[in-house]
Design an enzyme around this catalytic site. Sequence first.
Site, PDB file in Angstrom:
ATOM      1  N   SER A   1      37.757  56.931  64.297  1.00  0.00           N
ATOM      2  CA  SER A   1      38.458  55.741  64.789  1.00  0.00           C
ATOM      3  C   SER A   1      39.574  56.050  65.774  1.00  0.00           C
ATOM      4  CB  SER A   1      39.027  54.943  63.614  1.00  0.00           C
ATOM      5  OG  SER A   1      40.067  55.657  62.982  1.00  0.00           O
TER       6      SER A   1
ATOM      7  N   LYS B   1      46.165  55.400  62.392  1.00  0.00           N
ATOM      8  CA  LYS B   1      45.985  54.417  63.465  1.00  0.00           C
ATOM      9  C   LYS B   1      47.199  54.466  64.392  1.00  0.00           C
ATOM     10  CE  LYS B   1      42.295  52.738  61.354  1.00  0.00           C
ATOM     11  NZ  LYS B   1      40.930  52.962  61.874  1.00  0.00           N
TER      12      LYS B   1
END
Length: 254
Positions: free
Chosen positions: A50, A91
């Site tokens: 990700s 993230k």
Amino acid sequence: MSGTGRAGEGRGRLGSVLSNVAVAVGCVLFLGGFAWAAVVYKPYTVPTASMEPTVDPGDRVLAERIDGDDVRRGDVVVFTDSAWGAVPMVKRVVGVGGDTVACCDEDGLLTVNGKPVEEPYLRPAGGSPESRDRASGQDFSAKVPKDGLFLLGDERHGSQDSRVHLDDAGQGSVPRSAVQARVDAVAWPMNGMIERPAGFAALPGGVSETGPLPLQVLAAVLGAVLILGGAVHGPVVARAARRRRLREVPAGAR
């Protein structure tokens, strides 16, 4: 001869003292650098894709232990939130409390409070280095609650991030208290420091400062150099002294 010998012995003793001092200082710097890093940083292994291309799956990163209040836009953080599965995730913070985060504008850019943000860490569009992919594969808009953080993965087409949780109470945001650390560098493979993105620098609050990792590495490297230099000094000086004594002995007396 005796005066020369005493002078040589004096220089030898001084050299030995300096060598020992160098080794001692080197040990302090070397061990201190590692100890300092162990206190400040925690290693993590990134399990998913990700955050590509900034961090690849399986990469070992060093994350600085920080308080959630120290987080700024653009930081890559490690956090744990029950709504996201209660497991550590990595993230990028693109919005903080009070921000309106939206995507995409007519140029395909993310906007924060209506201001477009350049994100050079995204993959090039169509393999072209002159252009960047759209900042999101889906259009969205979210208001970040007070003490909240809106997070996206750098791989915007496959990342399971705040966009997946837009229907939650916080419109996809997580509380600052969920943050455990800020990623400063990819330690393995040795890709180096993760730069603070300039695109967020003009927004209120700016971007965070780089952590102390470069100083810690410098201390450890300098310490290693001093240890090696001090360790080889004795044998080198001893060999030079033997050669000097052999030159001073008359050829017939050898």
